[in-house]
Motif scaffolding. Structure first.
Motif, short mmCIF file in Angstrom:
data_model
loop_
_atom_site.label_atom_id
_atom_site.label_comp_id
_atom_site.label_asym_id
_atom_site.label_seq_id
_atom_site.Cartn_x
_atom_site.Cartn_y
_atom_site.Cartn_z
N GLY A 87 0.79 -1.21 0.00
CA GLY A 87 0.00 0.00 0.00
C GLY A 87 0.82 1.27 0.00
N LEU A 88 2.13 1.16 0.27
CA LEU A 88 3.01 2.33 0.26
C LEU A 88 3.53 2.65 -1.14
N LEU A 89 3.31 1.75 -2.08
CA LEU A 89 3.76 2.00 -3.45
C LEU A 89 2.78 2.92 -4.17
N PRO A 90 3.26 3.70 -5.15
CA PRO A 90 2.34 4.59 -5.90
C PRO A 90 1.31 3.79 -6.69
N TYR A 91 0.14 4.37 -6.82
CA TYR A 91 -0.96 3.80 -7.62
C TYR A 91 -1.36 2.42 -7.12
N THR A 92 -1.32 2.23 -5.83
CA THR A 92 -1.75 0.97 -5.24
C THR A 92 -2.85 1.25 -4.22
N PHE A 93 -3.42 0.19 -3.71
CA PHE A 93 -4.51 0.29 -2.75
C PHE A 93 -4.18 -0.62 -1.57
N THR A 94 -4.44 -0.13 -0.35
CA THR A 94 -4.17 -0.90 0.86
C THR A 94 -5.47 -1.47 1.39
N PRO A 95 -5.73 -2.77 1.20
CA PRO A 95 -6.99 -3.34 1.69
C PRO A 95 -7.14 -3.25 3.20
N THR A 96 -6.02 -3.25 3.93
CA THR A 96 -6.11 -3.24 5.39
C THR A 96 -6.46 -1.88 5.95
N THR A 97 -6.67 -0.87 5.12
CA THR A 97 -7.23 0.39 5.61
C THR A 97 -8.75 0.33 5.69
N GLN A 98 -9.33 -0.77 5.24
CA GLN A 98 -10.77 -0.96 5.30
C GLN A 98 -11.13 -1.69 6.60
N LEU A 99 -11.93 -1.06 7.43
CA LEU A 99 -12.30 -1.65 8.71
C LEU A 99 -13.08 -2.95 8.52
N SER A 100 -13.86 -3.02 7.46
CA SER A 100 -14.66 -4.24 7.22
C SER A 100 -13.76 -5.45 7.00
N LEU A 101 -12.67 -5.27 6.26
CA LEU A 101 -11.74 -6.39 6.03
C LEU A 101 -11.06 -6.80 7.33
N ASN A 102 -10.59 -5.83 8.09
CA ASN A 102 -9.89 -6.14 9.33
C ASN A 102 -10.82 -6.82 10.34
N MET A 103 -12.05 -6.35 10.41
CA MET A 103 -13.01 -7.00 11.31
C MET A 103 -13.35 -8.40 10.82
N PRO A 154 -12.14 -8.03 19.41
CA PRO A 154 -11.98 -8.00 17.94
C PRO A 154 -12.12 -6.59 17.37
N LEU A 155 -12.97 -5.76 17.99
CA LEU A 155 -13.08 -4.38 17.52
C LEU A 155 -11.76 -3.63 17.72
N ALA A 156 -11.12 -3.88 18.86
CA ALA A 156 -9.82 -3.24 19.12
C ALA A 156 -8.78 -3.71 18.11
N LEU A 157 -8.79 -4.99 17.75
CA LEU A 157 -7.85 -5.50 16.76
C LEU A 157 -8.05 -4.81 15.41
N GLY A 158 -9.29 -4.76 14.95
CA GLY A 158 -9.56 -4.17 13.65
C GLY A 158 -9.31 -2.68 13.61
N VAL A 159 -9.76 -1.97 14.64
CA VAL A 159 -9.60 -0.51 14.66
C VAL A 159 -8.13 -0.13 14.78
N ARG A 160 -7.35 -0.87 15.57
CA ARG A 160 -5.92 -0.56 15.73
C ARG A 160 -5.21 -0.65 14.39
N LEU A 161 -5.44 -1.72 13.65
CA LEU A 161 -4.78 -1.88 12.36
C LEU A 161 -5.24 -0.82 11.37
N THR A 162 -6.53 -0.57 11.33
CA THR A 162 -7.06 0.42 10.39
C THR A 162 -6.57 1.83 10.72
N ALA A 163 -6.61 2.20 11.98
CA ALA A 163 -6.26 3.57 12.37
C ALA A 163 -4.78 3.86 12.13
N ASN A 164 -3.91 2.92 12.46
CA ASN A 164 -2.48 3.15 12.28
C ASN A 164 -2.12 3.31 10.81
N LEU A 165 -2.66 2.46 9.96
CA LEU A 165 -2.33 2.55 8.54
C LEU A 165 -2.97 3.77 7.90
N THR A 166 -4.20 4.09 8.27
CA THR A 166 -4.87 5.26 7.70
C THR A 166 -4.15 6.54 8.10
#
Length: 227
Positions: A87-103, A154-166
């Protein structure tokens, strides 16, 4: 302007077809396939050594029953780390910024550890809801609090990953935008901002790998409580 900053977190699509599934499948093509040879190349040797060290440290406090999860944890660790780094590369997408995926990843893993605990040692698992030596008037309150803390894991797991990357992606985009604006106007300040952007990118690479490790580490701690 604010909308442009958040465009990078919108699930991509092409001709009306969502590309989320494609972005989740392609990272596996970057890893070499296991070889049947006695001696592997340097990349395979380094990969096997890193995974062995990771598993040894992760499962050191967990008894033999929990070692069945080693393959799942290793694959998920590599999967999340690859998502975060690509997700750090140009013109890419980071799926783990989506809370639904992480949850969607966190809830089944957490629920699996809870079910295993209730099946193998129900008394100990339920005993976690009430610390030993609790005064009788506080028993109902503590049970409610511990139950909420258990459900919120599980909410803490998903939100932590999403918030840090976002947060990291937003900060990189803000500083890169400031760099492009400052370079023609104030070259010295622009160079300093570009240096800060480079350091922040290196930090975000470390954060991407650390967050994948922390996600698996917390799940292993939940497993340790129920094994």
């Amino acid at each position: 302007m604010a909308l442009n900053f958040f465009d990078q977190f919108i699930s991509p699509s092409f001709l009306g077809i969502p590309l989320m599934a494609l972005s989740m499948i392609l990272p596996w093509a970057l890893f070499p396939n296991p070889s049947t040879r006695w001696v592997n190349n340097r990349l395979m040797t380094l990969q096997n050594w890193a995974m062995a060290q990771f598993m040894r440290q992760l499962f050191l406090p967990i008894n033999q029953e929990g070692h069945k999860w080693a393959l799942l944890f290793t694959a998920l660790m590599i999967y999340l780390a690859t998502f975060n780094l690509l997700g750090l590369l140009p013109y890419t997408f980071t799926p783990t910024t989506q809370l639904s995926l992480n949850m969607g990843i966190a809830i089944p893993l957490w629920l699996g550890t809870v079910i295993i605990g209730l099946r193998n040692q129900p008394t100990i698992s339920l005993g976690h809801l009430l610390p030993e030596g609790t005064p009788i008037p506080l028993i109902p309150i503590l049970i409610i609090i511990e139950t909420i803390s258990l459900i919120i894991r599980p909410l803490a797991l998903g939100v932590r990953l999403t918030a840090n990357l976002t947060a990291g992606h937003l900060l990189i985009q803000l500083i890169s935008t400031a760099t492009m604006v400052l370079l023609p106007l104030m070259p010295l300040v622009g160079v300093m901002t570009a240096t800060l952007l480079l350091l922040l990118t290196l930090l975000e690479i470390a954060v991407a790998m650390i967050q994948a490790y922390v996600f698996i580490l917390l799940v292993s701690l939940y497993l340790q409580e129920n094994i």
